[in-house]
Design an enzyme around this catalytic site. Structure first.
Site, PDB file in Angstrom:
ATOM      1  CB  THR A   1      -1.064   6.645   1.513  1.00 13.71           C
ATOM      2  OG1 THR A   1      -1.352   7.029   2.869  1.00 13.71           O
ATOM      3  CG2 THR A   1       0.248   7.254   1.066  1.00 13.71           C
TER       4      THR A   1
ATOM      5  CE1 TYR B   1       1.341   6.913  12.070  1.00 15.46           C
ATOM      6  CE2 TYR B   1       1.612   9.242  12.566  1.00 15.46           C
ATOM      7  CZ  TYR B   1       1.746   8.180  11.697  1.00 15.46           C
ATOM      8  OH  TYR B   1       2.310   8.382  10.456  1.00 15.46           O
TER       9      TYR B   1
ATOM     10  CE  LYS C   1       4.883   6.230  12.241  1.00 15.29           C
ATOM     11  NZ  LYS C   1       5.545   5.404  11.217  1.00 15.29           N
TER      12      LYS C   1
ATOM     13  CB  SER D   1       4.942  10.577  11.365  1.00 18.20           C
ATOM     14  OG  SER D   1       3.995  11.630  11.317  1.00 18.20           O
TER      15      SER D   1
ATOM     16  CB  SER E   1      -0.863  -0.020   1.274  1.00 12.46           C
ATOM     17  OG  SER E   1      -1.672   1.125   1.371  1.00 12.46           O
TER      18      SER E   1
HETATM   19  N1  LIG Z   1       0.982   9.174   4.179  1.00 13.52           N
HETATM   20  C1  LIG Z   1       1.462  10.118   4.964  1.00 13.52           C
HETATM   21  O1  LIG Z   1       1.156  11.318   4.823  1.00 13.52           O
HETATM   22  C2  LIG Z   1       2.408   9.763   6.072  1.00 13.52           C
HETATM   23  C3  LIG Z   1       2.884  10.807   6.876  1.00 13.52           C
HETATM   24  C4  LIG Z   1       3.792  10.498   7.881  1.00 13.52           C
HETATM   25  C5  LIG Z   1       4.224   9.204   8.049  1.00 13.52           C
HETATM   26  N2  LIG Z   1       3.716   8.202   7.275  1.00 13.52           N
HETATM   27  C6  LIG Z   1       4.197   6.839   7.505  1.00 13.52           C
HETATM   28  O2  LIG Z   1       4.453   6.202   6.289  1.00 13.52           O
HETATM   29  C7  LIG Z   1       4.305   4.800   6.426  1.00 13.52           C
HETATM   30  C8  LIG Z   1       3.414   4.294   5.317  1.00 13.52           C
HETATM   31  O3  LIG Z   1       2.138   4.868   5.491  1.00 13.52           O
HETATM   32  P1  LIG Z   1       1.079   5.040   4.305  1.00 13.52           P
HETATM   33  O4  LIG Z   1       0.610   6.442   4.388  1.00 13.52           O
HETATM   34  O5  LIG Z   1       1.622   4.507   3.045  1.00 13.52           O
HETATM   35  O6  LIG Z   1      -0.103   4.144   4.907  1.00 13.52           O
HETATM   36  P2  LIG Z   1      -0.859   2.844   4.341  1.00 13.52           P
HETATM   37  O7  LIG Z   1      -1.348   3.104   2.983  1.00 13.52           O
HETATM   38  O8  LIG Z   1      -1.855   2.498   5.402  1.00 13.52           O
HETATM   39  O9  LIG Z   1       0.280   1.760   4.325  1.00 13.52           O
HETATM   40  C9  LIG Z   1       0.728   1.174   5.527  1.00 13.52           C
HETATM   41  C10 LIG Z   1       1.154  -0.233   5.233  1.00 13.52           C
HETATM   42  O10 LIG Z   1       1.611  -0.807   6.453  1.00 13.52           O
HETATM   43  C11 LIG Z   1       1.039  -2.093   6.556  1.00 13.52           C
HETATM   44  N3  LIG Z   1       0.975  -2.542   7.933  1.00 13.52           N
HETATM   45  C12 LIG Z   1       0.343  -1.965   8.984  1.00 13.52           C
HETATM   46  N4  LIG Z   1       0.503  -2.718  10.077  1.00 13.52           N
HETATM   47  C13 LIG Z   1       1.261  -3.776   9.712  1.00 13.52           C
HETATM   48  C14 LIG Z   1       1.754  -4.891  10.399  1.00 13.52           C
HETATM   49  N5  LIG Z   1       1.501  -5.080  11.701  1.00 13.52           N
HETATM   50  N6  LIG Z   1       2.502  -5.789   9.727  1.00 13.52           N
HETATM   51  C15 LIG Z   1       2.759  -5.631   8.419  1.00 13.52           C
HETATM   52  N7  LIG Z   1       2.299  -4.591   7.701  1.00 13.52           N
HETATM   53  C16 LIG Z   1       1.557  -3.678   8.348  1.00 13.52           C
HETATM   54  C17 LIG Z   1      -0.336  -1.946   5.952  1.00 13.52           C
HETATM   55  O11 LIG Z   1      -0.864  -3.217   5.659  1.00 13.52           O
HETATM   56  P3  LIG Z   1      -2.421  -3.395   5.325  1.00 13.52           P
HETATM   57  O12 LIG Z   1      -2.602  -2.847   3.943  1.00 13.52           O
HETATM   58  O13 LIG Z   1      -2.608  -4.864   5.414  1.00 13.52           O
HETATM   59  O14 LIG Z   1      -3.176  -2.626   6.354  1.00 13.52           O
HETATM   60  C18 LIG Z   1       0.004  -1.108   4.732  1.00 13.52           C
HETATM   61  O15 LIG Z   1       0.496  -1.926   3.697  1.00 13.52           O
HETATM   62  C19 LIG Z   1       3.733   4.572   7.819  1.00 13.52           C
HETATM   63  O16 LIG Z   1       4.754   4.195   8.701  1.00 13.52           O
HETATM   64  C20 LIG Z   1       3.187   5.934   8.189  1.00 13.52           C
HETATM   65  O17 LIG Z   1       3.177   6.129   9.573  1.00 13.52           O
HETATM   66  C21 LIG Z   1       2.817   8.457   6.282  1.00 13.52           C
END
Ligand SMILES: NC(=O)c1ccc[n+]([C@@H]2O[C@H](COP(=O)([O-])OP(=O)(O)OC[C@H]3O[C@@H](n4cnc5c(N)ncnc54)[C@H](OP(=O)(O)O)[C@@H]3O)[C@@H](O)[C@H]2O)c1
Length: 322
Positions: free
Chosen positions: A242, A207, A211, A181, A55
């Site tokens: 996302t 969260y 982080k 984050s 994802s």
């Molecule tokens: N997007 C932003 O603006 C943003 C900002 C700051 C930080 N981040 C960080 O970026 C990273 C990616 O986030 P994203 O925005 O791409 O979110 P996302 O689309 O929800 O992707 C998160 C991924 O992590 C997987 N995941 C969650 N728990 C897990 C576990 N216990 N074991 C294995 N996989 C697990 C999810 O699997 P499932 O699909 O099965 O749920 C998903 O594939 C995260 O660490 C998030 O905190 C994102």
């Protein structure tokens, strides 16, 4: 002069948050990076492992590193979603070498099983990206009895890195990238309550606290594995559109949607840290290809004693030696 102006703009974007974290910041900074892009083929012959790769930013990281030539291992908890991601990556990068693994990074037994399987099948890991992330709607505990954000963001990544240490060491100069984050800037290290047992539980606080832990612990992780040539980087991606943001922060997504980065630009610094040469020194916190301060507010600064207490707690919780 141009360099000074570019740095002044970069710093202003970092301090003003909304423009800096959004796609505006990315596109204003982007022109000064052109000469600094990882060169095509720079990851050829290298092995990259990405957690949460089915994802958002994880899938974007896997795609971009495959495009640079890496053999990529997708670590996912849902194999059906993982297979869809593999198909998408192979569609975007014909001939990409992509492997799929099931691992719930919040479950220490699952992490142990995955690491053992990878040690049995791969010869080296050049880059390990701890990207899996969760914003829990309510307090839940894992099978090991740990609060789920703490287990996902801190315990699982620490244990996985330790168990993959032989493969990371075999790569020579390897890199671990922890996706944190900017939300962590608001939180202090909860050294005495890492499992969030006290007070009213809020998912956003859980969260951001975990982080913060990722960023605070990175220098200790760096020190632990430096002798094996392993560099540990933390970074934050800004705000990217996302599936995770849509699901966990629908109000934020509705308001900020038009200015959010796409997943590819959100993952840019992860990919840059994975591939840029010369390799940056470890133990720092990055955003948009530059090291950033770890604190903006005096109240979030932890003492050496608080950091040492948390470090002892996570080593005990993962049954790792001190
Ligand atoms: N997007 C932003 O603006 C943003 C900002 C700051 C930080 N981040 C960080 O970026 C990273 C990616 O986030 P994203 O925005 O791409 O979110 P996302 O689309 O929800 O992707 C998160 C991924 O992590 C997987 N995941 C969650 N728990 C897990 C576990 N216990 N074991 C294995 N996989 C697990 C999810 O699997 P499932 O699909 O099965 O749920 C998903 O594939 C995260 O660490 C998030 O905190 C994102």
């Amino acid at each position: 002069m141009t360099h000074l102006l570019t740095r002044a703009l970069d710093t202003a974007l970092d301090r003003t948050v909304v423009p800096g974290y959004s796609k505006i910041g990315y596109w204003l900074r982007r022109p000064s990076w052109d000469a600094d892009d990882p060169r095509p083929g720079s990851l050829t012959g290298k092995t990259v492992v990405v957690t949460g790769a089915s994802s958002g930013l994880g899938q974007a990281t896997a795609t971009a590193t495959a495009r640079l030539g890496a053999t990529v291992h997708l670590v996912v908890r849902d194999l059906a979603k993982g297979r869809t991601a593999v198909t998408a990556i192979r569609g975007e990068v014909p001939g990409a070498e992509v492997h799929l693994h099931r691992c719930d990074v919040s479950d220490l037994a699952s992490v142990r099983a995955f690491a053992a399987a990878l040690r049995g099948s791969a010869e080296r890991v050049d880059v390990l990206v701890h990207n899996a992330g969760v914003l829990p709607p309510e307090r839940t505990e894992t099978a090991d009895g740990h609060e789920v954000a703490f287990a996902t963001h801190v315990l699982g990544p620490l244990l996985m890195t330790e168990l993959l240490r032989p493969l990371l060491a075999a790569a020579g100069r390897s890199r671990v990238v922890v996706v944190s984050s900017g939300g962590m800037y608001a939180q202090k290290l909860p050294a005495d309550d890492p499992e969030y047992r006290d007070g009213e539980y809020r998912g956003t606080t859980a969260y951001a606290r975990t982080k913060r832990m990722q960023v605070a612990l990175a220098p200790l992780m760096q020190e632990r594995w430096a002798a094996d040539g392993i560099a540990v980087h933390t970074m934050h991606p800004g705000w990217a559109d996302t599936p995770g943001v849509v699901t966990s922060l629908p109000g934020f997504h509705k308001v900020m949607g038009p200015v959010l980065r796409d997943a590819e630009t959100g993952a840019d610094t992860v990919v840059w840290l994975a591939a840029t040469e010369p390799a940056p020194g470890g133990g720092q916190f990055w955003h948009d290809r530059a090291p950033r301060p770890e604190h903006y507010l005096p109240r979030t600064r932890e003492s050496a004693d608080e950091l040492a207490r948390l470090w002892a707690y996570v080593l005990d919780a993962t049954a790792l030696s001190r």
